[in-house]
Each structure stands twice: as C-alpha cells, then as structure tokens.
Design a protein around this motif. Structure first.
Motif, PDB file in Angstrom:
ATOM      1  N   VAL A 212     -47.660 -61.833 -52.523  1.00  0.00           N
ATOM      2  CA  VAL A 212     -48.244 -60.497 -52.663  1.00  0.00           C
ATOM      3  C   VAL A 212     -49.559 -60.456 -51.894  1.00  0.00           C
ATOM      4  CG1 VAL A 212     -49.060 -58.724 -54.255  1.00  0.00           C
ATOM      5  CG2 VAL A 212     -47.179 -60.245 -54.944  1.00  0.00           C
ATOM      6  N   ILE A 213     -49.665 -59.488 -50.976  1.00  0.00           N
ATOM      7  CA  ILE A 213     -50.872 -59.297 -50.185  1.00  0.00           C
ATOM      8  C   ILE A 213     -51.699 -58.181 -50.821  1.00  0.00           C
ATOM      9  CG2 ILE A 213     -51.824 -58.826 -47.888  1.00  0.00           C
ATOM     10  CD1 ILE A 213     -49.957 -61.295 -47.998  1.00  0.00           C
ATOM     11  N   HIS A 214     -52.970 -58.472 -51.046  1.00  0.00           N
ATOM     12  CA  HIS A 214     -53.920 -57.540 -51.648  1.00  0.00           C
ATOM     13  C   HIS A 214     -55.104 -57.352 -50.701  1.00  0.00           C
ATOM     14  CE1 HIS A 214     -52.437 -58.375 -55.878  1.00  0.00           C
ATOM     15  NE2 HIS A 214     -52.153 -59.552 -55.345  1.00  0.00           N
ATOM     16  N   CYS A 215     -55.988 -56.447 -51.068  1.00  0.00           N
ATOM     17  CA  CYS A 215     -57.299 -56.391 -50.424  1.00  0.00           C
ATOM     18  C   CYS A 215     -58.345 -56.114 -51.491  1.00  0.00           C
ATOM     19  CB  CYS A 215     -57.360 -55.358 -49.315  1.00  0.00           C
ATOM     20  SG  CYS A 215     -57.367 -53.641 -49.846  1.00  0.00           S
ATOM     21  N   ILE A 216     -59.560 -56.563 -51.197  1.00  0.00           N
ATOM     22  CA  ILE A 216     -60.657 -56.379 -52.135  1.00  0.00           C
ATOM     23  C   ILE A 216     -61.969 -56.369 -51.365  1.00  0.00           C
ATOM     24  CG2 ILE A 216     -60.871 -58.863 -52.579  1.00  0.00           C
ATOM     25  CD1 ILE A 216     -61.624 -58.113 -55.509  1.00  0.00           C
ATOM     26  N   SER A 217     -62.885 -55.538 -51.817  1.00  0.00           N
ATOM     27  CA  SER A 217     -64.280 -55.582 -51.377  1.00  0.00           C
ATOM     28  C   SER A 217     -65.111 -55.081 -52.540  1.00  0.00           C
ATOM     29  CB  SER A 217     -64.517 -54.744 -50.116  1.00  0.00           C
ATOM     30  OG  SER A 217     -64.116 -53.404 -50.289  1.00  0.00           O
ATOM     31  N   LEU A 218     -66.239 -55.716 -52.733  1.00  0.00           N
ATOM     32  CA  LEU A 218     -67.143 -55.349 -53.824  1.00  0.00           C
ATOM     33  C   LEU A 218     -68.567 -55.336 -53.312  1.00  0.00           C
ATOM     34  CD1 LEU A 218     -65.688 -57.494 -56.765  1.00  0.00           C
ATOM     35  CD2 LEU A 218     -65.477 -55.029 -56.453  1.00  0.00           C
TER      36      LEU A 218
ATOM     37  N   ASP B 261     -45.788 -64.070 -62.789  1.00  0.00           N
ATOM     38  CA  ASP B 261     -44.996 -65.227 -63.206  1.00  0.00           C
ATOM     39  C   ASP B 261     -44.390 -65.971 -62.021  1.00  0.00           C
ATOM     40  OD1 ASP B 261     -45.515 -64.525 -65.837  1.00  0.00           O
ATOM     41  OD2 ASP B 261     -43.505 -63.740 -66.221  1.00  0.00           O
ATOM     42  N   PHE B 262     -44.039 -65.265 -60.950  1.00  0.00           N
ATOM     43  CA  PHE B 262     -43.284 -65.883 -59.859  1.00  0.00           C
ATOM     44  C   PHE B 262     -43.886 -65.622 -58.479  1.00  0.00           C
ATOM     45  CE2 PHE B 262     -41.417 -61.821 -61.028  1.00  0.00           C
ATOM     46  CZ  PHE B 262     -41.221 -61.162 -59.827  1.00  0.00           C
ATOM     47  N   SER B 263     -45.145 -65.200 -58.434  1.00  0.00           N
ATOM     48  CA  SER B 263     -45.736 -64.856 -57.136  1.00  0.00           C
ATOM     49  C   SER B 263     -47.016 -65.634 -56.854  1.00  0.00           C
ATOM     50  CB  SER B 263     -46.041 -63.362 -57.067  1.00  0.00           C
ATOM     51  OG  SER B 263     -47.066 -63.021 -57.970  1.00  0.00           O
ATOM     52  N   ILE B 264     -47.362 -65.601 -55.583  1.00  0.00           N
ATOM     53  CA  ILE B 264     -48.653 -66.087 -55.094  1.00  0.00           C
ATOM     54  C   ILE B 264     -49.404 -64.859 -54.615  1.00  0.00           C
ATOM     55  CG2 ILE B 264     -49.785 -67.378 -53.226  1.00  0.00           C
ATOM     56  CD1 ILE B 264     -47.490 -69.429 -53.472  1.00  0.00           C
ATOM     57  N   GLY B 265     -50.662 -64.736 -55.013  1.00  0.00           N
ATOM     58  CA  GLY B 265     -51.480 -63.596 -54.625  1.00  0.00           C
ATOM     59  C   GLY B 265     -52.554 -63.977 -53.624  1.00  0.00           C
ATOM     60  N   ILE B 266     -52.553 -63.278 -52.500  1.00  0.00           N
ATOM     61  CA  ILE B 266     -53.565 -63.499 -51.464  1.00  0.00           C
ATOM     62  C   ILE B 266     -54.359 -62.218 -51.278  1.00  0.00           C
ATOM     63  CG2 ILE B 266     -53.992 -64.039 -49.036  1.00  0.00           C
ATOM     64  CD1 ILE B 266     -51.442 -65.689 -49.062  1.00  0.00           C
ATOM     65  N   GLU B 267     -55.647 -62.328 -51.419  1.00  0.00           N
ATOM     66  CA  GLU B 267     -56.569 -61.211 -51.204  1.00  0.00           C
ATOM     67  C   GLU B 267     -57.168 -61.312 -49.811  1.00  0.00           C
ATOM     68  OE1 GLU B 267     -57.453 -58.681 -53.194  1.00  0.00           O
ATOM     69  OE2 GLU B 267     -56.964 -59.316 -55.236  1.00  0.00           O
ATOM     70  N   LEU B 268     -57.195 -60.204 -49.109  1.00  0.00           N
ATOM     71  CA  LEU B 268     -57.924 -60.096 -47.853  1.00  0.00           C
ATOM     72  C   LEU B 268     -59.201 -59.333 -48.134  1.00  0.00           C
ATOM     73  CD1 LEU B 268     -54.997 -59.011 -45.508  1.00  0.00           C
ATOM     74  CD2 LEU B 268     -55.977 -61.300 -45.742  1.00  0.00           C
ATOM     75  N   GLU B 269     -60.318 -59.843 -47.650  1.00  0.00           N
ATOM     76  CA  GLU B 269     -61.559 -59.095 -47.812  1.00  0.00           C
ATOM     77  C   GLU B 269     -61.448 -57.861 -46.928  1.00  0.00           C
ATOM     78  OE1 GLU B 269     -66.299 -59.986 -48.051  1.00  0.00           O
ATOM     79  OE2 GLU B 269     -65.204 -60.958 -46.425  1.00  0.00           O
ATOM     80  N   GLY B 270     -61.392 -56.729 -47.560  1.00  0.00           N
ATOM     81  CA  GLY B 270     -61.209 -55.493 -46.824  1.00  0.00           C
ATOM     82  C   GLY B 270     -60.981 -54.344 -47.773  1.00  0.00           C
ATOM     83  N   CYS B 271     -60.582 -53.226 -47.203  1.00  0.00           N
ATOM     84  CA  CYS B 271     -60.235 -52.057 -48.007  1.00  0.00           C
ATOM     85  C   CYS B 271     -59.112 -51.305 -47.299  1.00  0.00           C
ATOM     86  CB  CYS B 271     -61.440 -51.180 -48.303  1.00  0.00           C
ATOM     87  SG  CYS B 271     -62.382 -50.654 -46.884  1.00  0.00           S
TER      88      CYS B 271
END
Length: 179
Positions: free
Chosen positions: A31-37, A109-119
């Motif tokens: 699972v590809i995510h993005c995050i910035s704070l 339960d069955f995934s790997i989560g990767i966050e990209l710094e971004g929005c």
C-alpha cells in the motif's frame, strides 16, 4: 533485506505502534501512502514524532486531531530519498485503518505500508520513485505474493475515506521502474 525484516538501506527507528500479524496470513499487498506534517511542508521531524508516538499536538494547529492517534508505517521515503523504517515487514504496522482489498477486510493484516513524504496534489521527487522502485523489488523478492496487481494506493483500499497517494502520484512511471 535482513533476517529481521529490515530494509538494508533504511535508518531504523522503532515505532511502538505495531503488533503481530494474524497466524497463517501471507504478506500479499503493498500500500502506497503519502504524508506531510503540516500538510505540504517537508523535511520536518513531525512525521517521525507521529510514528514514534511522541508528536507535540500543540506544535501546529493542524495537529490537534492527532492527539492520542496511534499510527505507523513500515517505511517512510523522504523527499530526498532517505528511507526510514519504523516497523519490521513481518510485523503488522497500523497504516491502513478501516480498509478492504478484493473483499478481504483489515488490510493491515496482510500488507506492507510505505509512506512517501508528500501530499496528494504536489509532484513527487524522482529520487522518491527510484527509491520506491528499488524497495518494491526487494519486497517482491522476499514476499512474492506481492505482484504488480497487488500494489495499490491507500485510496484504493479505503475509497471515500482516503485520497493518497493522490493524483500527483505517477503510477505509470512507478510501474515502469519495477518492470
């Protein structure tokens, strides 16, 4: 990737926000995510603080809703390509929330989560795509059930609730790097 399920090119920072995966469940989704704070601001330590459980919710008005939130990701890829790992891949990071893929709920339960710094609406850096592609190839070697058809955005497993990695994420470019 080493025997402790840590990516060799990552700085490891241990998040308390994880648990064991259910028994007899194969790791089969990326699972590809993005995050910035705060949103749209990069290079700050707030993402680390959030995933490590020590964010100062008074540091920015947008952080008020983060009080008591327990979240993590397996990996964060910063704008400069730096890789930070918070949870070993064989453990259950808390990144997907209420989610479903192909009729199966609880994607954590069955995934790997990767966050990209971004929005969602800002282009990602080329080094982020290159780093993500290298990492994806390593993950696919270790977890062969993660095929290209089982690489999704957070928005795909939580539609209506999540929008990341957003329209700015170039799926075609990313997939061309892992083919």
């Amino acid at each position: 990737m080493n025997h402790q399920h840590i990516y060799q090119n990552a700085v490891y920072r241990h998040s308390p926000h994880f648990n064991q995966r259910p028994e007899k469940i194969a790791i089969s989704l990326l699972v590809i995510h993005c995050i910035s704070l705060p949103e749209g601001q990069f290079g700050l330590n707030h993402i680390d603080d959030l995933f490590l459980g020590c964010i100062n919710c008074n540091a920015h008005p947008d952080f008020k809703d983060l009080a008591g939130l327990e979240v993590s990701a397996h990996i964060l890829i910063r704008r400069d390509g730096q890789v930070i790992q918070y949870v070993p891949f064989d453990k259950r990071a808390w990144h997907a929330g209420v989610s479903e893929f192909n009729g199966v709920p609880n994607c954590n339960d069955f995934s790997i989560g990767i966050e990209l710094e971004g929005c969602d609406n800002l282009a990602y850096e080329d080094i982020q795509y290159k780093t993500l592609a290298e990492l994806t190839k390593e993950i696919q070697i270790r977890y062969p059930d993660i095929t290209q058809q089982r690489i999704v955005g957070h928005s795909d497993i939580a539609p209506g609730r999540k929008t990341d990695p957003g329209k700015a994420f170039d799926w075609e470019h990313y997939f061309s790097l892992i083919d």
